[in-house]
Design an enzyme around this catalytic site. Structure first.
Site, PDB file in Angstrom:
ATOM      1  N   ARG A  46      36.813  98.788  37.301  1.00 35.73           N
ATOM      2  CA  ARG A  46      35.523  98.440  37.220  1.00 35.73           C
ATOM      3  C   ARG A  46      36.367  96.746  37.296  1.00 35.73           C
ATOM      4  O   ARG A  46      35.534  96.123  37.467  1.00 35.73           O
ATOM      5  CB  ARG A  46      35.530  98.780  35.551  1.00 35.73           C
ATOM      6  CG  ARG A  46      33.959  97.975  35.184  1.00 35.73           C
ATOM      7  CD  ARG A  46      32.882  98.328  34.220  1.00 35.73           C
ATOM      8  NE  ARG A  46      33.637  99.019  33.024  1.00 35.73           N
ATOM      9  CZ  ARG A  46      34.996  98.394  32.361  1.00 35.73           C
ATOM     10  NH1 ARG A  46      34.526  97.291  32.155  1.00 35.73           N
ATOM     11  NH2 ARG A  46      35.206  99.351  30.713  1.00 35.73           N
ATOM     12  N   TYR A  98      12.481  87.383  47.756  1.00 38.04           N
ATOM     13  CA  TYR A  98      11.757  88.987  47.526  1.00 38.04           C
ATOM     14  C   TYR A  98      11.372  89.474  46.372  1.00 38.04           C
ATOM     15  O   TYR A  98      11.868  88.778  45.321  1.00 38.04           O
ATOM     16  CB  TYR A  98      13.219  89.218  48.025  1.00 38.04           C
ATOM     17  CG  TYR A  98      13.796  90.461  47.313  1.00 38.04           C
ATOM     18  CD1 TYR A  98      12.857  91.721  48.332  1.00 38.04           C
ATOM     19  CD2 TYR A  98      14.810  91.039  46.506  1.00 38.04           C
ATOM     20  CE1 TYR A  98      12.907  92.630  48.101  1.00 38.04           C
ATOM     21  CE2 TYR A  98      14.612  92.640  46.120  1.00 38.04           C
ATOM     22  CZ  TYR A  98      14.094  93.615  47.213  1.00 38.04           C
ATOM     23  OH  TYR A  98      14.298  95.001  46.868  1.00 38.04           O
ATOM     24  N   ASP A 170      19.937  81.806  48.027  1.00 43.83           N
ATOM     25  CA  ASP A 170      19.925  83.708  48.615  1.00 43.83           C
ATOM     26  C   ASP A 170      20.720  83.266  50.452  1.00 43.83           C
ATOM     27  O   ASP A 170      19.097  83.518  50.449  1.00 43.83           O
ATOM     28  CB  ASP A 170      19.222  84.606  48.349  1.00 43.83           C
ATOM     29  CG  ASP A 170      19.219  85.939  48.369  1.00 43.83           C
ATOM     30  OD1 ASP A 170      19.266  85.942  49.312  1.00 43.83           O
ATOM     31  OD2 ASP A 170      18.001  86.914  47.945  1.00 43.83           O
ATOM     32  N   LYS A 195      22.324  94.125  54.216  1.00 46.00           N
ATOM     33  CA  LYS A 195      21.383  93.736  55.462  1.00 46.00           C
ATOM     34  C   LYS A 195      22.336  93.320  56.124  1.00 46.00           C
ATOM     35  O   LYS A 195      22.850  94.053  56.594  1.00 46.00           O
ATOM     36  CB  LYS A 195      20.723  92.904  54.658  1.00 46.00           C
ATOM     37  CG  LYS A 195      20.048  93.343  52.906  1.00 46.00           C
ATOM     38  CD  LYS A 195      18.834  94.680  53.513  1.00 46.00           C
ATOM     39  CE  LYS A 195      18.005  94.490  52.540  1.00 46.00           C
ATOM     40  NZ  LYS A 195      18.348  94.346  50.840  1.00 46.00           N
TER      41      LYS A 195
HETATM   42  N1  PLP Z   1      17.567  89.108  48.436  1.00 45.24           N
HETATM   43  C1  PLP Z   1      16.733  89.896  49.482  1.00 45.24           C
HETATM   44  C2  PLP Z   1      16.648  88.387  50.313  1.00 45.24           C
HETATM   45  C3  PLP Z   1      16.574  90.967  49.584  1.00 45.24           C
HETATM   46  O1  PLP Z   1      15.720  91.449  51.215  1.00 45.24           O
HETATM   47  C4  PLP Z   1      16.759  91.548  48.934  1.00 45.24           C
HETATM   48  C5  PLP Z   1      17.342  93.245  49.784  1.00 45.24           C
HETATM   49  O2  PLP Z   1      15.711  93.656  50.351  1.00 45.24           O
HETATM   50  C6  PLP Z   1      17.818  91.761  48.037  1.00 45.24           C
HETATM   51  C7  PLP Z   1      18.212  90.664  47.451  1.00 45.24           C
HETATM   52  C8  PLP Z   1      18.090  92.642  46.724  1.00 45.24           C
HETATM   53  O3  PLP Z   1      18.984  93.346  47.701  1.00 45.24           O
HETATM   54  P1  PLP Z   1      19.536  94.905  47.380  1.00 45.24           P
HETATM   55  O4  PLP Z   1      18.417  95.479  47.552  1.00 45.24           O
HETATM   56  O5  PLP Z   1      20.869  94.995  47.873  1.00 45.24           O
HETATM   57  O6  PLP Z   1      19.410  94.976  45.515  1.00 45.24           O
END
Ligand code: PLP
Length: 378
Positions: A46, A98, A170, A195
Site C-alpha cells: 500500500r 471536469y 490539473d 488519459k
Molecule cells: N481531471 C480531468 C480534467 C478529467 O477529464 C478527469 C476524467 O475525465 C479526471 C480529472 C478524473 O480522472 P479519472 O477518471 O482517472 O478518475
C-alpha cells in the site's frame, strides 16, 4: 535531457536482478525484511511498490518535478489533494472544470466544511477578489473540460504566491508534452493518467507531481493512510503508455488542428472551442504557455438542442461515442448528458456549457478520415 528522451528514460534503470529493460510487474503485497525495519526499501505494497516507484519517477521527470505520487484514479488523486486541508479552509476553483471534480468538491468536501468558490479563472481580477483569509488553494484546470478555456498559469500562480496560497494545476488535457505547470509557477501538477499518459484507454490512474516537500509529504501520508493506490499491472500499463506520449500527442494535435479548421468553416456549427484557432479568446495565452494547442476540440451547433447533438453523435462511425479522452482512438461525447451531467443545468449554462455542445477527443487515426466522418454526420 529533452522531453522525448525523458519519456523513455527519466528515472528508469534496468531491473537490478535480471537486467530487464522494462520494470517487472511486482505482484506482491508485502516484502521480506532482514530484521524489523531492515529491508530493501519496501515494506508493504500500500505504501510502495517498485513498479509504482518506476512510474512515479517517470512522471516526475516529465513534469520537471522532484517527486510524484500515483493514485488509483485521477479522482483519487484529487481527493488526496483536498484532504491536505481542514474544515474552514477555502479553495478557489474555475467555474468550467471536469464534472467529477465539481461533484467531489461540492458533494464530498463541502459537507465537511471545506469551502469552494467557482470563478471565471480567465479573469485574474475575479480570482483576486475571491481570495479570503481562509483561502489555502487555487485549483486550476487548463485547458478546461469541456469548453477549452485557457487559464494564464503564470498570472494566477503569481497572485497565489504573494498570499502563501498553494496552486495545483490539473494538466490532464494538455499532458506534460504540451504544458509544464511547475515551470510556470504552480506548486503541484495533477493528472488523470487514464488519459494521455496511459494513452490507450485500457487503464485508470492518477498522479500528483511536485517539488514542494511539504505537499509531497502530505500526499505520501494520504497514500499510506487511505490507500487509494494503483495496482502494479496498472502502473506497468501506464508506464508503457508514457513511452510513446510525445509521438501520440504530436499526431493527435495535428489531427485536432485539421478537425477544428473543418468545424470552424461548417455552416451548421455555432462555435468551435479550440485554443489553436486565432479566434479563441485566450489564443495568445495558450501560445505563451503551451508548446502546441492540444487534441481536445468542442463545438456547439446553431440548432442548440440536446436532440440535435445526440442525432449528430449517432451518425459518426470512426468517432466512438464514449466518455474519457486522450487515447489513440477518437471519441465523441455530449458533456451535458455525460461527463458533466452531475453539474446542475443552471450552473452549466452560466459557465457557457450549451445543450448542443459536443466534445471530441481527437486520436491518431488519419486526419482526412476523421474530417470525412464528421462531414457525413452533418
Ligand atoms: N481531471 C480531468 C480534467 C478529467 O477529464 C478527469 C476524467 O475525465 C479526471 C480529472 C478524473 O480522472 P479519472 O477518471 O482517472 O478518475
Amino acid at each position: 535531457m529533452k522531453f522525448n528522451t525523458k519519456a523513455i528514460h527519466a528515472g528508469q534503470e534496468p531491473e537490478e536482478t535480471s537486467g530487464a529493460v522494462m520494470p517487472p510487474i511486482f505482484q506482491t503485497s508485502t516484502y521480506a525484511q532482514q530484521a524489523p525495519g531492515v529491508n530493501k526499501g519496501h515494506e508493504y505494497a500500500r505504501v510502495t511498490n517498485p513498479t509504482r516507484t518506476a512510474l512515479e519517477k517517470l512522471i516526475a521527470g516529465l513534469e520537471d518535478a522532484d517527486q510524484c505520487a500515483c493514485f488509483a484514479s485521477g479522482c483519487a488523486a484529487m481527493d488526496a489533494v483536498i484532504k491536505m486541508f481542514r474544515p474552514g479552509d477555502h479553495v478557489i476553483a474555475s467555474d468550467d472544470l471536469y464534472g467529477g471534480t465539481y461533484r467531489l468538491f461540492r458533494e464530498v468536501f463541502e459537507p465537511y466544511n471545506i469551502r469552494f468558490s467557482f470563478v471565471d479563472m480567465t479573469d485574474t481580477d475575479t480570482v483576486q477578489e475571491a481570495i479570503t483569509p481562509d483561502t489555502k488553494l487555487i485549483w486550476i484546470e487548463t485547458p478546461t473540460n469541456p469548453i477549452l478555456r485557457v487559464v494564464d498559469i503564470e498570472a494566477v500562480t503569481e497572485i497565489a504566491r504573494d498570499k502563501d496560497i498553494w496552486t495545483v494545476v490539473d494538466n490532464t488535457f494538455a499532458s506534460p508534452y504540451l504544458q509544464k505547470p511547475l515551470n510556470l509557477g504552480a506548486d503541484a501538477v495533477l493528472h488523470s493518467t487514464t488519459k494521455y499518459l496511459g494513452g490507450h484507454s485500457d487503464v485508470i490512474g492518477g498522479a500528483v507531481a511536485s517539488s514542494n516537500e511539504e505537499i509531497m509529504e502530505k500526499l505520501r501520508f494520504q497514500v499510506k493512510t487511505t490507500g487509494a493506490v494503483p495496482g502494479p499491472m496498472d502502473c506497468y500499463l501506464t508506464l508503457r503508455g508514457i513511452k510513446t506520449l510525445h509521438v501520440r500527442v504530436q499526431r493527435s494535435v495535428e489531427n485536432a488542428r485539421q478537425v477544428a479548421k473543418f468545424l470552424d468553416a461548417h455552416p451548421e456549427v455555432d462555435q468551435v472551442n479550440y485554443p489553436g484557432l486565432p479566434s479563441h479568446p485566450q489564443h495568445q495565452i495558450a501560445k505563451k504557455q503551451m508548446s502546441d494547442f492540444g487534441a481536445m476540440v468542442s463545438f456547439s451547433l446553431k440548432d442548440d438542442s440536446v436532440e440535435t447533438a445526440q442525432n449528430f453523435m449517432a451518425q459518426t462511425d470512426i468517432f466512438l461515442l464514449a466518455e474519457s479522452l486522450g487515447g489513440v482512438e477518437s471519441l465523441i461525447s455530449h458533456p451535458a448528458s455525460m461527463t458533466h451531467a452531475s453539474i446542475p443545468k443552471e450552473v452549466r449554462e452560466a459557465a457557457g456549457l450549451k445543450d448542443s455542445l459536443i466534445r471530441l477527443s481527437v486520436g491518431i487515426e488519419d486526419g482526412d478520415d476523421l474530417v470525412k466522418d464528421l462531414e457525413q454526420a452533418f
